[in-house]
Motif scaffolding. Sequence first.
Motif, PDB file in Angstrom:
ATOM      1  N   GLU A 162     -39.590  -1.251  72.136  1.00  0.00           N
ATOM      2  CA  GLU A 162     -39.414  -1.721  70.122  1.00  0.00           C
ATOM      3  C   GLU A 162     -39.419  -0.951  69.746  1.00  0.00           C
ATOM      4  O   GLU A 162     -40.327   0.046  69.505  1.00  0.00           O
ATOM      5  CB  GLU A 162     -40.631  -2.930  71.065  1.00  0.00           C
ATOM      6  CG  GLU A 162     -40.436  -3.751  72.041  1.00  0.00           C
ATOM      7  CD  GLU A 162     -40.860  -5.587  71.641  1.00  0.00           C
ATOM      8  OE1 GLU A 162     -41.971  -5.438  70.743  1.00  0.00           O
ATOM      9  OE2 GLU A 162     -41.714  -5.941  72.592  1.00  0.00           O
ATOM     10  N   TYR A 163     -39.080  -0.701  68.688  1.00  0.00           N
ATOM     11  CA  TYR A 163     -38.727   0.208  67.424  1.00  0.00           C
ATOM     12  C   TYR A 163     -37.688  -0.732  66.194  1.00  0.00           C
ATOM     13  O   TYR A 163     -36.835  -1.559  67.026  1.00  0.00           O
ATOM     14  CB  TYR A 163     -38.046   1.052  68.408  1.00  0.00           C
ATOM     15  CG  TYR A 163     -36.861   1.733  68.560  1.00  0.00           C
ATOM     16  CD1 TYR A 163     -35.638   1.097  67.352  1.00  0.00           C
ATOM     17  CD2 TYR A 163     -36.559   1.428  69.646  1.00  0.00           C
ATOM     18  CE1 TYR A 163     -34.388   1.185  67.748  1.00  0.00           C
ATOM     19  CE2 TYR A 163     -35.222   1.703  70.200  1.00  0.00           C
ATOM     20  CZ  TYR A 163     -33.720   1.490  68.925  1.00  0.00           C
ATOM     21  OH  TYR A 163     -32.853   1.407  69.668  1.00  0.00           O
ATOM     22  N   VAL A 164     -38.040   0.003  64.753  1.00  0.00           N
ATOM     23  CA  VAL A 164     -37.712  -0.717  64.074  1.00  0.00           C
ATOM     24  C   VAL A 164     -36.517   0.099  63.597  1.00  0.00           C
ATOM     25  O   VAL A 164     -35.025  -0.311  63.829  1.00  0.00           O
ATOM     26  CB  VAL A 164     -38.223  -0.566  63.137  1.00  0.00           C
ATOM     27  CG1 VAL A 164     -37.977  -0.857  61.664  1.00  0.00           C
ATOM     28  CG2 VAL A 164     -39.447  -1.402  62.438  1.00  0.00           C
ATOM     29  N   GLU A 165     -36.563   1.017  64.126  1.00  0.00           N
ATOM     30  CA  GLU A 165     -35.252   2.107  63.998  1.00  0.00           C
ATOM     31  C   GLU A 165     -35.698   3.491  64.270  1.00  0.00           C
ATOM     32  O   GLU A 165     -36.389   4.033  64.172  1.00  0.00           O
ATOM     33  CB  GLU A 165     -34.965   2.591  61.823  1.00  0.00           C
ATOM     34  CG  GLU A 165     -33.460   3.271  61.535  1.00  0.00           C
ATOM     35  CD  GLU A 165     -33.009   3.039  60.166  1.00  0.00           C
ATOM     36  OE1 GLU A 165     -31.586   3.321  59.786  1.00  0.00           O
ATOM     37  OE2 GLU A 165     -34.655   3.188  58.809  1.00  0.00           O
ATOM     38  N   ARG A 214     -39.079   4.564  64.068  1.00  0.00           N
ATOM     39  CA  ARG A 214     -39.960   4.098  63.186  1.00  0.00           C
ATOM     40  C   ARG A 214     -40.870   2.964  63.599  1.00  0.00           C
ATOM     41  O   ARG A 214     -39.379   2.023  64.410  1.00  0.00           O
ATOM     42  CB  ARG A 214     -38.908   4.145  61.875  1.00  0.00           C
ATOM     43  CG  ARG A 214     -39.434   5.459  61.414  1.00  0.00           C
ATOM     44  CD  ARG A 214     -38.338   5.117  59.642  1.00  0.00           C
ATOM     45  NE  ARG A 214     -38.574   5.591  58.931  1.00  0.00           N
ATOM     46  CZ  ARG A 214     -37.109   7.237  58.889  1.00  0.00           C
ATOM     47  NH1 ARG A 214     -36.179   7.161  59.851  1.00  0.00           N
ATOM     48  NH2 ARG A 214     -37.352   8.048  58.240  1.00  0.00           N
ATOM     49  N   GLY A 215     -42.025   2.095  63.957  1.00  0.00           N
ATOM     50  CA  GLY A 215     -41.912   1.764  64.503  1.00  0.00           C
ATOM     51  C   GLY A 215     -42.652   0.709  65.561  1.00  0.00           C
ATOM     52  O   GLY A 215     -42.303  -0.066  66.121  1.00  0.00           O
ATOM     53  N   ALA A 216     -42.674   2.392  66.453  1.00  0.00           N
ATOM     54  CA  ALA A 216     -43.109   2.388  67.613  1.00  0.00           C
ATOM     55  C   ALA A 216     -44.253   2.942  67.837  1.00  0.00           C
ATOM     56  O   ALA A 216     -44.559   3.985  67.236  1.00  0.00           O
ATOM     57  CB  ALA A 216     -41.789   2.933  68.736  1.00  0.00           C
ATOM     58  N   SER A 217     -44.793   3.007  69.243  1.00  0.00           N
ATOM     59  CA  SER A 217     -45.995   4.095  69.216  1.00  0.00           C
ATOM     60  C   SER A 217     -45.488   5.135  70.217  1.00  0.00           C
ATOM     61  O   SER A 217     -44.721   5.180  70.537  1.00  0.00           O
ATOM     62  CB  SER A 217     -46.870   3.231  70.031  1.00  0.00           C
ATOM     63  OG  SER A 217     -46.019   3.048  71.363  1.00  0.00           O
ATOM     64  N   ASP A 250     -45.423   5.521  59.344  1.00  0.00           N
ATOM     65  CA  ASP A 250     -45.160   5.174  60.570  1.00  0.00           C
ATOM     66  C   ASP A 250     -44.010   5.424  61.780  1.00  0.00           C
ATOM     67  O   ASP A 250     -43.295   5.083  62.544  1.00  0.00           O
ATOM     68  CB  ASP A 250     -44.843   3.593  60.883  1.00  0.00           C
ATOM     69  CG  ASP A 250     -43.378   3.327  60.168  1.00  0.00           C
ATOM     70  OD1 ASP A 250     -43.628   3.781  59.447  1.00  0.00           O
ATOM     71  OD2 ASP A 250     -43.039   1.948  59.795  1.00  0.00           O
ATOM     72  N   ALA A 251     -43.550   6.741  60.991  1.00  0.00           N
ATOM     73  CA  ALA A 251     -42.362   7.667  61.596  1.00  0.00           C
ATOM     74  C   ALA A 251     -43.038   8.390  62.227  1.00  0.00           C
ATOM     75  O   ALA A 251     -43.715   9.314  61.992  1.00  0.00           O
ATOM     76  CB  ALA A 251     -42.139   7.460  60.336  1.00  0.00           C
ATOM     77  N   ARG A 254     -30.511   0.487  65.739  1.00  0.00           N
ATOM     78  CA  ARG A 254     -30.868  -0.543  64.649  1.00  0.00           C
ATOM     79  C   ARG A 254     -30.161  -1.613  65.358  1.00  0.00           C
ATOM     80  O   ARG A 254     -29.357  -1.742  65.551  1.00  0.00           O
ATOM     81  CB  ARG A 254     -31.309  -0.615  63.549  1.00  0.00           C
ATOM     82  CG  ARG A 254     -31.803  -1.884  62.694  1.00  0.00           C
ATOM     83  CD  ARG A 254     -31.326  -1.943  61.439  1.00  0.00           C
ATOM     84  NE  ARG A 254     -33.021  -0.740  60.425  1.00  0.00           N
ATOM     85  CZ  ARG A 254     -32.387  -0.413  59.376  1.00  0.00           C
ATOM     86  NH1 ARG A 254     -31.623  -1.552  58.343  1.00  0.00           N
ATOM     87  NH2 ARG A 254     -33.564  -0.068  58.945  1.00  0.00           N
TER      88      ARG A 254
END
Length: 219
Positions: free
Chosen positions: A24-27, A47-50, A75-76, A107
């Motif tokens: 699960e990520y943003v981009e 971006r947006g993932a661990s 967060d990148a 995305r």
Amino acid sequence: MTVVARLSVPAAEFELGAALAGVEYVEVELERVIPTGPEFVPFFWVRGASVESVDAALAEAEPIEDAEFVDRAGDALLYRCRCGRDDASVVTGLERAGLTLLSASGRGGRWTFDVRGDGWETVGAFREFCAANGIDVRLESMGPLGSAGDDADDRLTDAQAEALVAAHEAGYYDSPRRATLAEIADDLGISRQSLAERLKRGTHNLIEAMLAAGSGPNK
């Protein structure tokens, strides 16, 4: 004439997109791509993932090797890896068509590629490669180099670009013509009148963009 185009494919049809399908990520954005024979070496931001989720996904992805977390900016997450490619991959198709990859990002289940080529035929060659290898490619936009900053009314729209490329590939501009407007319109699923208007407006926008980029006569 040098052209620039934006193309997109489903994430699953691009090696890195498929590798990160379960994250699960943003981009995801490519920072740099280095072709090396049967492999390419991308640096990319997620971006947006661990870190844990990305590490786990890359470790299990068959074409990905030597994946390495490099740095973090907010967060990148910056990664690099070696990614195998075969004769039917998107990167192989871009290379064979003579297109230079300028940028790429993923995305919402799709990956978008900004490319540069020497002439409209390079974009057509890539589309033909994708069709031959079952890759669902979508032409998002296309125009001469330097047209990106033009007024919005004078830029080539997605529909105009699709119509112009379809007409070119079908042989509408050949002499003698190898396809009619009606045949091309039927393939695109639009009316003959709509196709004619897209070709007319698209041609106008291409000429305007070419002149604005300094590629016209006596430039």
